[in-house]
Design an enzyme around this catalytic site. Sequence first.
Site, PDB file in Angstrom:
ATOM      1  N   GLU A  73      63.637  26.532  78.716  1.00  0.00           N
ATOM      2  CA  GLU A  73      63.906  28.210  79.143  1.00  0.00           C
ATOM      3  C   GLU A  73      64.999  28.292  80.125  1.00  0.00           C
ATOM      4  O   GLU A  73      65.061  27.556  80.979  1.00  0.00           O
ATOM      5  CB  GLU A  73      62.810  28.716  79.476  1.00  0.00           C
ATOM      6  CG  GLU A  73      61.763  28.981  78.610  1.00  0.00           C
ATOM      7  CD  GLU A  73      60.339  29.826  79.172  1.00  0.00           C
ATOM      8  OE1 GLU A  73      60.569  30.626  80.128  1.00  0.00           O
ATOM      9  OE2 GLU A  73      59.152  29.569  78.645  1.00  0.00           O
TER      10      GLU A  73
ATOM     11  N   ARG B 117      55.456  21.328  75.789  1.00  0.00           N
ATOM     12  CA  ARG B 117      54.247  21.676  74.862  1.00  0.00           C
ATOM     13  C   ARG B 117      54.707  22.863  74.165  1.00  0.00           C
ATOM     14  O   ARG B 117      55.865  23.543  74.488  1.00  0.00           O
ATOM     15  CB  ARG B 117      52.973  21.990  75.500  1.00  0.00           C
ATOM     16  CG  ARG B 117      53.223  23.233  76.549  1.00  0.00           C
ATOM     17  CD  ARG B 117      51.906  23.540  77.163  1.00  0.00           C
ATOM     18  NE  ARG B 117      52.226  24.288  78.376  1.00  0.00           N
ATOM     19  CZ  ARG B 117      53.026  25.470  78.536  1.00  0.00           C
ATOM     20  NH1 ARG B 117      53.137  26.096  77.323  1.00  0.00           N
ATOM     21  NH2 ARG B 117      52.970  26.021  79.735  1.00  0.00           N
TER      22      ARG B 117
END
Length: 163
Positions: A36, A55
């Site tokens: 991100e 994940r």
Amino acid sequence: EEAPPPGVSPELRESLGAAAVRAARAVDYVGAGTVEFIADASAPDHFYFMEMNTRLQVEHPVTEMITGLDLVEWQLRVAAGEPLPLSQPELSLSGHSIEARIYAERPAANFFPASGTLRHLATPPEEGVTVAPAEVRASTDGLATRVDMGFVRGDDNPCRPAS
């Protein structure tokens, strides 16, 4: 969650993807995951690393819908020792996807979680409904609705204790 994000040019998307790959390589990570970034609203080509998750996140169906890929399958294949099926440059985007989640919260109790019975839920018309990303491309008008782990009127929750 929305993909592709509004206001992100193809060039910026390319830069973000390349930076995500560099971040994964820097820690020798192989697998499906999430990197991100946050962008500067006044200078969108300036973006900054926020976090990397090794994940899949709850938002992964948004990516699946615009890529036609099954990221859960990819993660399982990598865990079994297989290579990723495609590299970053081989990925392509088609369409637009928005994810909305419904939360049960009590505003009068500082928005703490609440439980109860869902009495009504209206989703888009069933025309074009799909449960698999590959079917999105096969829909006649290109529009589709994907409902993951949720309830529509009349559904029964097999995890709910009998009353």
